[in-house]
Design a protein around this motif. Structure first.
Motif, PDB file in Angstrom:
ATOM      1  N   CYS A 189      16.980 113.944 -12.278  1.00 31.43           N
ATOM      2  CA  CYS A 189      15.762 113.432 -11.646  1.00 31.43           C
ATOM      3  C   CYS A 189      15.571 111.964 -12.030  1.00 31.43           C
ATOM      4  N   GLY A 190      15.751 111.661 -13.331  1.00 35.14           N
ATOM      5  CA  GLY A 190      15.668 110.272 -13.784  1.00 35.14           C
ATOM      6  C   GLY A 190      16.767 109.417 -13.187  1.00 35.14           C
ATOM      7  N   GLY A 191      17.946 109.992 -13.019  1.00 29.15           N
ATOM      8  CA  GLY A 191      19.041 109.258 -12.391  1.00 29.15           C
ATOM      9  C   GLY A 191      18.768 108.975 -10.930  1.00 29.15           C
ATOM     10  N   GLY A 192      17.991 109.855 -10.300  1.00 28.25           N
ATOM     11  CA  GLY A 192      17.638 109.665  -8.902  1.00 28.25           C
ATOM     12  C   GLY A 192      16.830 108.404  -8.653  1.00 28.25           C
ATOM     13  N   PHE A 193      16.140 107.950  -9.689  1.00 26.95           N
ATOM     14  CA  PHE A 193      15.407 106.678  -9.591  1.00 26.95           C
ATOM     15  C   PHE A 193      16.386 105.550  -9.269  1.00 26.95           C
ATOM     16  N   TYR A 194      17.482 105.486 -10.017  1.00 29.19           N
ATOM     17  CA  TYR A 194      18.480 104.432  -9.806  1.00 29.19           C
ATOM     18  C   TYR A 194      19.266 104.658  -8.521  1.00 29.19           C
ATOM     19  N   LYS A 195      19.493 105.903  -8.190  1.00 24.87           N
ATOM     20  CA  LYS A 195      20.187 106.223  -6.936  1.00 24.87           C
ATOM     21  C   LYS A 195      19.424 105.654  -5.752  1.00 24.87           C
ATOM     22  N   ASP A 196      18.118 105.858  -5.747  1.00 29.66           N
ATOM     23  CA  ASP A 196      17.296 105.347  -4.650  1.00 29.66           C
ATOM     24  C   ASP A 196      17.311 103.827  -4.618  1.00 29.66           C
ATOM     25  N   VAL A 197      17.232 103.195  -5.795  1.00 30.71           N
ATOM     26  CA  VAL A 197      17.254 101.729  -5.875  1.00 30.71           C
ATOM     27  C   VAL A 197      18.496 101.173  -5.194  1.00 30.71           C
ATOM     28  N   TRP A 198      19.657 101.684  -5.576  1.00 32.97           N
ATOM     29  CA  TRP A 198      20.901 101.097  -5.088  1.00 32.97           C
ATOM     30  C   TRP A 198      21.279 101.554  -3.684  1.00 32.97           C
ATOM     31  N   GLU A 199      20.838 102.723  -3.285  1.00 31.15           N
ATOM     32  CA  GLU A 199      21.080 103.120  -1.898  1.00 31.15           C
ATOM     33  C   GLU A 199      20.220 102.301  -0.954  1.00 31.15           C
ATOM     34  N   TYR A 200      19.034 101.936  -1.398  1.00 37.35           N
ATOM     35  CA  TYR A 200      18.191 101.090  -0.546  1.00 37.35           C
ATOM     36  C   TYR A 200      18.765  99.678  -0.452  1.00 37.35           C
ATOM     37  N   ILE A 201      19.211  99.148  -1.578  1.00 32.16           N
ATOM     38  CA  ILE A 201      19.747  97.789  -1.593  1.00 32.16           C
ATOM     39  C   ILE A 201      21.014  97.681  -0.746  1.00 32.16           C
ATOM     40  N   THR A 202      21.898  98.671  -0.879  1.00 31.28           N
ATOM     41  CA  THR A 202      23.210  98.581  -0.213  1.00 31.28           C
ATOM     42  C   THR A 202      23.294  99.292   1.134  1.00 31.28           C
ATOM     43  N   ASP A 203      22.271 100.082   1.469  1.00 29.92           N
ATOM     44  CA  ASP A 203      22.311 100.869   2.712  1.00 29.92           C
ATOM     45  C   ASP A 203      23.521 101.786   2.760  1.00 29.92           C
TER      46      ASP A 203
END
Length: 218
Positions: A179-193
């Motif tokens: 769940c905590g890792g999902g924070f970073y997953k969302d960050v980088w998926e948004y940045i890189t599409d």
């Protein structure tokens, strides 16, 4: 039950359906337990009895808290222009430095310590991946205590389960911390599409002193 808890449980139920199936979603929905810790244990047990760890990790990652995307727009713009993870990370770090100093009320030495150790939102770039290490949630309390258990408690960002860390013999499945890792997953998926994957490197519930994640790009 507070609003945060209700929202988190609804996200778990919703993403269980998306990742697995409606039958398993209904099994999760049947669980009634007001205690966040025992509720979490129960849903993990039900999930483990009915699906594999890959799906469970995806459910928890998808149910994470997210940084408002408006704070990522500049890094996203840099990536769109350069297609460079390094350049996007550098932009993210610039904004992180400004935000964290104000948000955590840090002095220059404390800020230097965070950046030097690669803590925080931007992480460090290594071998084509981002290594992200969380900043202690209760920063000042974390550094003011020498008690190992209290340090872990003050470090943890999750209000639902962090009290467990005050126990020496804590027994809690660290798969939850995707769940905590999902924070970073969302960050980088948004940045890189594009899709990214998360791997837990170190975790408080595995006996480590830090929460650290590896973000891999596809």
């Amino acid at each position: 039950m507070n609003d945060f808890e209700k929202l988190w449980r609804n996200k778990i139920i919703h993403h269980t359906k998306i990742v697995t199936n409606n039958k398993l979603k209904n099994e999760i929905k049947k669980i009634e337990d007001l205690n966040p810790v025992s509720y979490s244990n129960k849903i993990i047990n039900v999930l483990k009895d009915n699906t594999d760890d890959t799906h469970i990790k995806e459910i928890f990652e998808s149910s994470a808290c997210h940084l408002p995307h408006i704070k990522l727009e500049r890094a996203k713009s840099v990536y769109k222009k350069t297609k460079s993870i390094v350049e996007a990370r550098n932009q993210l770090e610039k904004e992180f430095i400004v935000d964290i100093k104000f948000y955590k009320d840090l002095n220059d030495n404390q800020l230097e310590f965070i950046i030097k150790n690669g803590w925080g939102l931007a992480g460090v770039y290594k071998d084509g991946k981002i290594i992200a290490t969380k900043v202690p949630s209760q920063f000042h309390e974390y550094f003011e205590t020498n008690n190992t258990l209290k340090k872990k408690y003050f470090y943890c960002h999750c209000p639902r389960v962090k009290k467990l860390l005050l126990n020496k013999d804590v027994d809690f499945d660290s798969i939850y911390c995707h769940c905590g890792g999902g924070f970073y997953k969302d960050v980088w998926e948004y940045i890189t599409d594009s899709n990214v994957s998360i791997r837990i490197i170190s975790n408080l519930f595995k006996g480590d002193n830090l929460c650290q994640f590896e973000i891999s790009f596809k």
